[in-house]
Write a protein that holds these residues in place. Structure first.
Motif, mmCIF file in Angstrom:
data_model
loop_
_atom_site.group_PDB
_atom_site.id
_atom_site.type_symbol
_atom_site.label_atom_id
_atom_site.label_comp_id
_atom_site.label_asym_id
_atom_site.label_seq_id
_atom_site.Cartn_x
_atom_site.Cartn_y
_atom_site.Cartn_z
ATOM 1 N N LYS A 117 1.416 3.136 1.222
ATOM 2 C CA LYS A 117 0.769 1.592 0.427
ATOM 3 C C LYS A 117 2.048 0.749 0.704
ATOM 4 N N SER A 118 3.034 1.073 0.438
ATOM 5 C CA SER A 118 3.888 0.113 0.412
ATOM 6 C C SER A 118 4.039 -0.826 1.862
ATOM 7 N N SER A 121 0.590 -2.609 1.989
ATOM 8 C CA SER A 121 0.643 -4.334 1.526
ATOM 9 C C SER A 121 1.281 -4.885 2.334
#
Length: 170
Positions: A117-118, A121
């Motif tokens: 997810k990081s 992003s």
């Protein structure tokens, strides 16, 4: 699909948010893959119904339990506090989110997909570009991150990084 052992997914581990459509798709397309659910997604939904720091701590103990017996002990503790919380977690199929049930011989013991997810992003703007441009931007991002992390690490006057040192002391 040859990358995942003849379409069946033998030997691979898939970690997802547990969305019902994804669960069914993995069962259908990769029936031999180990499909795990992200513990962060489970607790996010769990906390909407069951509040309190004690539930959060017990949940993470259940997630990180390394044996079925230690998992059962934690789950019984949850059950003694609130039977509905216990049932909620049991209904989420603990075999997909607790280390106690992960298949042996896997090279991954991840219980949440925060890293992906990081990363997603961080490369969000690059993902909207043509493939070569996107890959180049991601390559530059990764190189800069590695370089900056290396510089930070060189500032430490330690043989063991601070995060591991902190875990070691506790």
């Amino acid at each position: 699909m040859y990358d995942i052992n003849g379409d069946l997914g033998a030997g691979i581990t898939i970690l997802s948010d547990g969305h019902k459509g994804l669960l069914e798709a993995v069962k259908e397309r990769c029936p031999e893959a180990e499909h795990r659910q992200c513990a962060r997604h489970i607790i996010a939904n769990f906390r909407k119904r069951f509040t309190g720091e004690h539930f959060r701590k017990l949940f993470w103990r259940a997630v990180k339990a390394s044996t079925e017996e230690s998992f059962k002990v934690v789950m019984e503790e949850i059950k003694s506090i609130d039977v509905h919380a216990y049932e909620y977690l049991k209904d989420r199929d603990p075999r997909t989110w607790s280390k106690a049930f992960f298949q042996e011989g896997r090279d991954c013991d991840a219980v949440e997909n925060g890293v992906s997810k990081s990363f997603n992003s961080a490369v969000r703007s690059a993902r909207r570009k043509p493939i070569i441009t996107m890959l180049e931007e991601i390559r530059i991002f990764v190189m800069e991150r590695i370089y900056n992390q290396r510089l930070r690490g060189m500032e430490w006057d330690l043989n063991i990084c601070p995060a591991i040192r902190k875990k070691y002391k506790t």
